[in-house]
Design a protein around this motif. Structure first.
Motif, PDB file in Angstrom:
ATOM      1  N   LYS A  74      51.598  -6.420   0.747  1.00 20.02           N
ATOM      2  CA  LYS A  74      50.674  -4.903  -0.645  1.00 20.02           C
ATOM      3  C   LYS A  74      51.785  -3.845  -0.414  1.00 20.02           C
ATOM      4  CE  LYS A  74      46.844  -6.629   0.435  1.00 20.02           C
ATOM      5  NZ  LYS A  74      45.768  -7.111  -0.790  1.00 20.02           N
ATOM      6  N   ALA A  75      51.975  -3.391  -1.579  1.00 21.23           N
ATOM      7  CA  ALA A  75      52.334  -2.711  -2.266  1.00 21.23           C
ATOM      8  C   ALA A  75      52.035  -1.106  -2.648  1.00 21.23           C
ATOM      9  CB  ALA A  75      53.980  -2.752  -3.196  1.00 21.23           C
ATOM     10  N   VAL A  76      52.449  -0.115  -3.306  1.00 30.69           N
ATOM     11  CA  VAL A  76      52.506   0.912  -3.705  1.00 30.69           C
ATOM     12  C   VAL A  76      53.244   1.480  -4.592  1.00 30.69           C
ATOM     13  CG1 VAL A  76      51.023   2.684  -1.917  1.00 30.69           C
ATOM     14  CG2 VAL A  76      52.865   2.872  -1.956  1.00 30.69           C
ATOM     15  N   ARG A 118      46.823   5.653  10.071  1.00 24.81           N
ATOM     16  CA  ARG A 118      45.808   5.292  11.169  1.00 24.81           C
ATOM     17  C   ARG A 118      45.238   6.825  11.474  1.00 24.81           C
ATOM     18  NH1 ARG A 118      51.773   4.975  13.477  1.00 24.81           N
ATOM     19  NH2 ARG A 118      51.595   2.273  13.997  1.00 24.81           N
ATOM     20  N   ASP A 119      44.720   8.134  11.030  1.00 25.31           N
ATOM     21  CA  ASP A 119      43.995   8.896  11.087  1.00 25.31           C
ATOM     22  C   ASP A 119      42.770   8.090  10.444  1.00 25.31           C
ATOM     23  OD1 ASP A 119      42.782  11.472  11.583  1.00 25.31           O
ATOM     24  OD2 ASP A 119      42.827  11.343   9.601  1.00 25.31           O
ATOM     25  N   GLU A 120      42.880   7.397   9.149  1.00 28.56           N
ATOM     26  CA  GLU A 120      42.331   7.217   8.860  1.00 28.56           C
ATOM     27  C   GLU A 120      41.164   5.479   8.724  1.00 28.56           C
ATOM     28  OE1 GLU A 120      40.280   8.697   5.858  1.00 28.56           O
ATOM     29  OE2 GLU A 120      41.969  10.795   5.907  1.00 28.56           O
ATOM     30  N   LEU A 126      52.146  10.951  -0.429  1.00 23.52           N
ATOM     31  CA  LEU A 126      51.771  10.385   0.547  1.00 23.52           C
ATOM     32  C   LEU A 126      51.132  10.423   0.705  1.00 23.52           C
ATOM     33  CD1 LEU A 126      55.282  11.832   1.473  1.00 23.52           C
ATOM     34  CD2 LEU A 126      55.437   9.396   0.370  1.00 23.52           C
ATOM     35  N   ASP A 127      49.545  11.445   1.128  1.00 24.02           N
ATOM     36  CA  ASP A 127      48.359  11.827   2.151  1.00 24.02           C
ATOM     37  C   ASP A 127      47.856  11.011   0.807  1.00 24.02           C
ATOM     38  OD1 ASP A 127      46.711  12.931   3.324  1.00 24.02           O
ATOM     39  OD2 ASP A 127      45.162  12.920   1.649  1.00 24.02           O
ATOM     40  N   TYR A 172      45.621   6.947   3.041  1.00 28.26           N
ATOM     41  CA  TYR A 172      44.040   6.526   2.411  1.00 28.26           C
ATOM     42  C   TYR A 172      44.254   5.090   1.817  1.00 28.26           C
ATOM     43  CZ  TYR A 172      39.929   7.944   1.146  1.00 28.26           C
ATOM     44  OH  TYR A 172      38.286   7.467   0.685  1.00 28.26           O
ATOM     45  N   SER A 173      44.504   4.879   0.779  1.00 26.16           N
ATOM     46  CA  SER A 173      44.900   3.575   0.360  1.00 26.16           C
ATOM     47  C   SER A 173      44.918   2.882   1.113  1.00 26.16           C
ATOM     48  CB  SER A 173      45.483   4.194  -1.190  1.00 26.16           C
ATOM     49  OG  SER A 173      44.821   5.318  -2.152  1.00 26.16           O
ATOM     50  N   MET A 174      45.740   2.626   1.841  1.00 24.35           N
ATOM     51  CA  MET A 174      46.440   1.351   2.276  1.00 24.35           C
ATOM     52  C   MET A 174      45.704   1.387   3.762  1.00 24.35           C
ATOM     53  SD  MET A 174      50.835   2.793   2.986  1.00 24.35           S
ATOM     54  CE  MET A 174      50.241   1.337   4.139  1.00 24.35           C
TER      55      MET A 174
END
Length: 367
Positions: free
Chosen positions: A80-82, A18-20, A103-104, A108-110
């Protein structure tokens, strides 16, 4: 404990996401829906009229009116997945700082992927507005005209109208004396990443390179985002995989989607060269499950290509080879699609992208 860690990790990733986000919740999208996104669809309220107000009769009271809020089914098409391997550590031994870093990065990627798809939803669901080449002398008048059109369409002017502007357009806005910088608007505005205000719009710079796009104007009441983890973020031990030894992975899976609820409330502003197109059911043998795109205006030639659900949007002067789309004959090419898919159509001139448009497929468009 493992379950508590999953919840905590997911909360951290969502906070980072949400921040990104540039196309953030509350600024561009609302989150009003009912149901479970992991089930494949949700219901979202869609209301185009307000509550009726009538004179009150002290003797006879007042007749009741019924609301016109309808609920639209919104299919969830993005899954989607990581899954990033952390070599050299089992799940219990991964250092906290390494977990935090992964996690950070996941957040960001998401956010980058969600922003890309959110932008495509706005461009495909909004109203195309073609304007003259923008300059520092005409950009304010252009934005005022967009404001006028939105007011006529009864988009609320409650201080929440937004303007997403590309870097080139923002450079022109900065040269306009009518622009009010965020430093003059208060801390709450700056905390939300808003750079300023012009003609009643809250302004954010959006580093988007979509061909000929200058800005998107809208209001968060008329665009919805749904996002939820279907598998919470966690550290998975891979020792029992039969393939990885002394390794673990950051894993998580999430579903999401976007929908524009009223086309005229989202204005996609293009400088000269944009396309307009329409969808219709394919006909003939083998047409089941397919749609046809017809280019209706704005073309600079007859050479077109398309992509379904593009992972990145077409940029101006991108070569046909780099774009790597599928050739399209207007009104003829049958495209296999599902409801909710976004089709990107580009106009190629001298084997370069000169214009682009986006279309959202509905069930009525599919044979």
């Amino acid at each position: 404990m493992a379950h508590e860690l999953q919840e905590r990790y997911s909360e951290l990733v969502l906070a980072k996401l949400r921040d990104e986000l540039v196309l953030s919740d509350g600024f561009v999208f609302n989150n009003d829906y009912e149901g479970d996104p992991t089930a494949g669809a949700v219901k979202i309220p869609q209301r185009d009229t307000e509550v009726a107000v009538s004179d009150y009769d002290k003797a006879n009271g007042i007749s009741a009116t019924s609301g016109s809020t309808g609920y639209v089914t919104m299919p969830i098409s993005k899954d989607k997945a990581v899954n990033e391997i952390i070599d050299g550590y089992d799940a219990e031994g991964v250092p906290d700082d390494l977990v935090a870093d992964r996690l950070d990065s996941a957040g960001y990627s998401m956010a980058a992927q969600v922003d890309t798809d959110g932008g495509a939803a706005l461009l495909s669901g909004g109203t195309v507005t073609n304007v003259a080449e923008l300059t520092k002398d005409n950009i304010y008048a252009t934005i005022v005209d967009i404001r006028r059109d939105m007011s006529k369409a009864k988009v609320p002017n409650d201080g929440r109208r937004f303007l997403l502007v590309t870097p080139d357009a923002f450079a022109l806005i900065l040269k306009s004396p009518e622009f009010i910088s965020a430093s003059d608007l208060g801390d709450s505005v700056k905390q939300n990443g808003i750079l300023g205000k012009i003609a009643g719009f809250l302004v954010k710079e959006w580093n988007d390179t979509t061909a000929n796009l200058a800005m998107i104007a809208g209001h968060p009441r008329f665009a919805t985002r749904v996002l939820e983890f279907s598998v919470p973020v966690h550290i998975e031990d891979l020792n029992g995989s039969g393939k990885y030894i002394g390794a673990s992975a950051v894993q998580g899976r999430y579903v999401y989607d976007h929908k524009v609820l009223r086309s005229v409330a989202v204005r996609c502003v293009y400088t000269p060269g944009s396309l307009t197109a329409s969808l219709a059911k394919a006909t003939g043998e083998g047409s089941t499950g397919k749609t046809v795109v017809t280019v209706t205006a704005g073309n600079t030639g007859t050479t077109y290509a398309y992509k379904v659900n593009p992972t990145a949007r077409a940029t101006f002067d991108e070569t046909a080879t780099a774009y790597a789309g599928t050739s399209l004959t207007s009104g003829t090419t049958a495209i296999e699609v599902s409801a909710g898919d976004v089709i990107e159509v580009v106009n190629l001139s001298s084997s370069k992208v000169k214009a682009v448009t986006y279309l959202t497929v509905t069930s009525d468009d599919i044979a």
